[in-house]
Motif scaffolding. Structure first.
Motif, short mmCIF file in Angstrom:
data_model
loop_
_atom_site.label_atom_id
_atom_site.label_comp_id
_atom_site.label_asym_id
_atom_site.label_seq_id
_atom_site.Cartn_x
_atom_site.Cartn_y
_atom_site.Cartn_z
N ASN A 243 12.02 78.10 55.56
CA ASN A 243 12.47 77.78 54.21
C ASN A 243 13.00 79.03 53.50
O ASN A 243 14.03 78.97 52.83
CB ASN A 243 11.36 77.13 53.40
N GLY B 133 5.64 84.24 52.28
CA GLY B 133 4.25 84.61 52.06
C GLY B 133 3.48 83.49 51.38
O GLY B 133 4.05 82.47 50.98
N SER C 247 1.75 82.26 48.29
CA SER C 247 1.84 82.58 46.87
C SER C 247 0.47 82.73 46.20
O SER C 247 0.37 83.25 45.11
CB SER C 247 2.64 81.51 46.13
N ASP D 244 7.99 81.53 49.70
CA ASP D 244 7.64 80.31 50.43
C ASP D 244 6.83 80.68 51.66
O ASP D 244 7.07 81.71 52.28
CB ASP D 244 8.87 79.50 50.84
N ILE D 245 5.87 79.83 51.97
CA ILE D 245 4.99 80.10 53.10
C ILE D 245 5.70 79.84 54.42
O ILE D 245 5.34 80.39 55.45
CB ILE D 245 3.68 79.25 53.00
N GLU E 17 -0.17 75.99 54.25
CA GLU E 17 0.56 75.11 53.32
C GLU E 17 -0.40 74.46 52.33
O GLU E 17 -1.47 73.99 52.73
CB GLU E 17 1.26 73.98 54.09
N SER F 268 8.80 73.57 41.89
CA SER F 268 8.19 72.27 42.17
C SER F 268 7.22 72.46 43.33
O SER F 268 7.63 72.64 44.47
CB SER F 268 9.23 71.19 42.48
N PRO F 269 5.93 72.44 43.00
CA PRO F 269 4.93 72.60 44.05
C PRO F 269 4.98 71.39 44.99
O PRO F 269 5.50 70.34 44.61
CB PRO F 269 3.61 72.61 43.28
N PRO F 270 4.42 71.53 46.20
CA PRO F 270 4.37 70.34 47.07
C PRO F 270 3.51 69.29 46.38
O PRO F 270 2.69 69.64 45.53
CB PRO F 270 3.69 70.87 48.34
N CYS G 154 9.43 78.11 46.75
CA CYS G 154 10.89 78.20 46.69
C CYS G 154 11.64 77.15 47.51
O CYS G 154 12.77 76.79 47.19
CB CYS G 154 11.27 79.61 47.14
N ASP H 215 10.18 81.45 41.53
CA ASP H 215 9.82 80.15 42.10
C ASP H 215 8.84 80.40 43.25
O ASP H 215 9.24 80.77 44.35
CB ASP H 215 11.06 79.40 42.60
N SER I 3 14.02 75.30 49.64
CA SER I 3 15.34 75.65 50.18
C SER I 3 16.16 76.45 49.17
O SER I 3 17.38 76.55 49.31
CB SER I 3 16.07 74.38 50.58
N GLY I 4 15.51 76.97 48.12
CA GLY I 4 16.18 77.94 47.26
C GLY I 4 17.06 77.40 46.14
O GLY I 4 17.90 78.12 45.61
N THR I 5 16.85 76.14 45.74
CA THR I 5 17.69 75.56 44.69
C THR I 5 17.64 76.40 43.41
O THR I 5 18.68 76.67 42.80
CB THR I 5 17.22 74.12 44.37
C1 SAM Z 1 8.47 70.71 46.87
S1 SAM Z 1 8.87 72.04 47.90
C2 SAM Z 1 9.93 73.01 46.91
C3 SAM Z 1 11.37 72.57 47.01
C4 SAM Z 1 12.34 73.39 46.21
N1 SAM Z 1 12.15 73.19 44.78
C5 SAM Z 1 13.78 73.08 46.59
O1 SAM Z 1 14.56 72.61 45.73
O2 SAM Z 1 14.15 73.26 47.75
C6 SAM Z 1 7.41 72.96 48.01
C7 SAM Z 1 7.44 74.21 48.90
O3 SAM Z 1 6.19 74.89 48.77
C8 SAM Z 1 5.95 75.59 49.97
N2 SAM Z 1 4.52 75.98 50.05
C9 SAM Z 1 3.45 75.24 50.39
N3 SAM Z 1 2.33 75.97 50.36
C10 SAM Z 1 2.68 77.22 49.98
C11 SAM Z 1 1.97 78.44 49.77
N4 SAM Z 1 0.68 78.53 49.97
N5 SAM Z 1 2.68 79.52 49.35
C12 SAM Z 1 4.01 79.47 49.17
N6 SAM Z 1 4.73 78.34 49.37
C13 SAM Z 1 4.09 77.23 49.77
C14 SAM Z 1 6.40 74.63 51.04
O4 SAM Z 1 6.68 75.29 52.26
C15 SAM Z 1 7.63 73.98 50.39
O5 SAM Z 1 8.80 74.59 50.86
#
Ligand code: SAM
Length: 532
Positions: free
Chosen positions: A168, A382, A384, A163-164, A444, A415-417, A143, A140, A145-147
């Motif tokens: 998180n 980091g 991604s 995750d960046i 982000e 699930s991307p942001p 990631c 993932d 909150s790591g679901t």
């Molecule tokens: C929609 S959330 C994911 C939630 C996850 N599926 C959960 O159930 O907790 C998107 C995540 O992408 C991370 N994110 C944003 N830009 C990123 C990047 N460049 N590299 C890695 N993670 C990134 C955000 O910090 C955020 O935690």
């Protein structure tokens, strides 16, 4: 064939039921829709020895019920290809927030049942293949909150998250770490005892007790329940005016108690989040508890107690109840609360929440311990788009890094942001302040602060595509990638193209209204991508 002992005409076979329902609703209802209703207890199954009958009366009742009407409404609005099974409307909140999933609030997580649906080994009318197996490695790259990591563990799979946001990754790792629960219990009890002693230096608890008593008297007089709320609904009272008036009327009582118990409200400085959003006594207590946590020797115990402290202080921010989700202005006095229809108060001590969350966390970890499998899950911090997964993993777990390199990752579930929806670092600003974690907001993808405009969309497309290109290097050739997206802007076909992947399927999932106010039916898509 079994003898039908029911009212003639009432009992139907699944095929008859689907024909009848299609006619009744004026739209196609398949036999598998009918089995879904049976499987999830919406209607009963009658019959024995492999025979299935459905009561027409019960079916009618279902279609007239809230759930039934909602399903029909959603399908009319969003199309018959909506996979109602992915609504998870049969699950209670306790199930969607089971065990470690509720260790800490996090805005934007998906529900564990959605992950399970794609990772587990069932098939149905929509999911015709099994994509992952026990022992597989799943990734993932967003990631959160790591679901996904937790569900992979439940299903006997290894998983990697990225995750960046450092916080998180911290939440994610706390969820999957293996703990000495006895040690957590012992250490947290000791800290609670010390906190209680610390509290003896001031009169915060006595002040809160007295304040609550006064508030009870005042609220029963001016905001009797439920009469007051009825008056608002019937517009016999101007809520805003009345609330303001009574808020002012209570203020002298509050002020005299503040004086009596020598309570300090605001902090002198207001530079950082911690200075601004916490009353002085709360700040003193959380600094005190954190100092104690820092001294612990067991790093896993230390980590989880930090997480409990973070959850505690999140609940103790000096804000009104209605502004908890979107902080507006810090509050340091009693105030009229439109959410509860009475005068409420901010928090002056962390003790209650600290004790509640400690107990809750220990229960949740113990529950997870009874089902967890002996597999590996880790979240790396980091970007991604660029991360060298194997090198970074080597730094924390050489053995796992070797396994990933050798076996390769079987696929992605993520699930991307969404574009311009959430600032992921900012939602936990208090934790960054307290723990001194380094923020990397500027990395982000699709943050709220950059909006939803054209430039934001273009950079979002580039960002998600780069993540896929970068992580693809670590995937096995016949990989399966699943991305959950609310793709109103239709960006994913371009993203897939740029990443050299093809969208082979789209699962349309209804997202049910969380609140009464939000009546719009909407869906999100789980894109299934494969090698081009
Ligand atoms: C929609 S959330 C994911 C939630 C996850 N599926 C959960 O159930 O907790 C998107 C995540 O992408 C991370 N994110 C944003 N830009 C990123 C990047 N460049 N590299 C890695 N993670 C990134 C955000 O910090 C955020 O935690």
């Amino acid at each position: 064939m079994q003898l039908r002992l029911f009212e003639p005409g009432d009992f139907l076979t699944p095929k008859e039921a689907s024909d009848w329902a299609s006619q009744h609703l004026g739209k196609k209802v398949s036999a598998s829709n009918i089995s879904y209703l049976i499987n999830y207890g919406r209607i009963r199954k009658y019959g024995e020895n492999g025979d299935t009958f459905i009561s027409r009366k019960e079916l009618t009742q279902y279609y007239n019920s809230f759930n039934g009407k909602r399903e029909t409404h959603y399908k009319t609005k969003l199309g018959e290809d909506l996979n109602w099974e992915l609504s998870f409307d049969q699950y209670k909140e306790a199930e969607t927030t089971k065990h470690v999933h509720r260790l800490h609030p996090y805005k934007g997580k998906f529900i564990p049942q959605l992950v399970e649906y794609f990772l587990d080994d069932h098939t149905d009318d929509f999911k015709k293949e099994i994509y992952f197996h026990e022992g597989d490695i799943v990734l993932d790259p967003f990631c959160g909150s790591g679901t996904m990591l937790v569900q992979a563990n439940e299903l006997g799979m290894n998983a990697l998250g990225i995750d960046i946001s450092y916080f998180n990754s911290f939440i994610s790792n706390c969820k999957v770490d293996d703990y000495d629960v006895q040690d957590i219990l012992q250490q947290s009890n000791l800290i609670t005892l010390k906190l209680k002693k610390f509290l003896l230096q001031h009169y915060t608890l006595e002040f809160e007790d007295d304040l609550l008593k006064e508030l009870n008297i005042f609220n029963s007089k001016y905001f009797p329940s439920p009469a007051y709320k009825h008056k608002i609904i019937n517009r016999e009272i101007d809520e805003f005016k009345y609330g303001r008036e009574k808020e002012k009327l209570f203020l002298p009582i509050f002020e005299s108690l503040v004086k009596k118990y020598d309570i300090i409200l605001k902090q002198e400085k207001s530079k950082t989040f911690l200075d601004k959003w916490f009353l002085q006594h709360v700040r003193n207590e959380l600094d005190f508890v954190y100092e104690k946590i820092k001294r612990l020797r067991n790093s896993n115990t230390k980590g989880i107690l930090k997480l409990i402290l973070s959850r505690t202080i999140r609940s103790c921010r000096a804000t009104t109840h209605s502004d908890l989700a979107t902080l507006v202005d810090p509050i340091s006095t009693t105030y009229y609360c439109s959410k509860h229809g009475k005068i409420c108060k901010p928090l002056f001590s962390i003790l209650r929440w600290w004790e509640t969350y400690t107990k809750d966390t220990i229960e949740r970890l113990s529950e997870f311990n009874t089902i967890r499998t002996d597999t590996k899950q880790i979240c790396l911090t980091g970007d991604s788009r660029k991360i060298d997964l194997i090198e970074e993993l080597k730094k924390v777990d050489k053995k796992f890094a070797t396994l990933v390199k050798k076996k390769k990752i079987n696929g992605i579930f993520s699930s991307p942001p969404y574009v311009g929806l959430i600032d992921y670092h900012e939602q936990h600003a208090y934790a960054y302040d307290l723990f001194g974690f380094k923020r990397k907001d500027e990395l982000e993808i699709g943050p709220l602060s950059k909006g939803k405009g054209r430039a934001a969309q273009a950079s979002y497309i580039e960002g998600v595509a780069q993540v896929l290109l970068n992580t693809k290097k670590y995937l096995a050739e016949n990989y399966n990638v699943f991305l959950v997206a609310n793709d109103k802007l239709n960006l994913y076909p371009t993203i897939a193209e740029k990443a050299g992947m093809k969208i082979v399927n789209q699962f349309k999932r209804p997202v049910l209204n969380r609140t009464e106010k939000d009546k719009g039916a909407y869906s999100e898509i789980i894109f299934h991508l494969k090698i081009k």
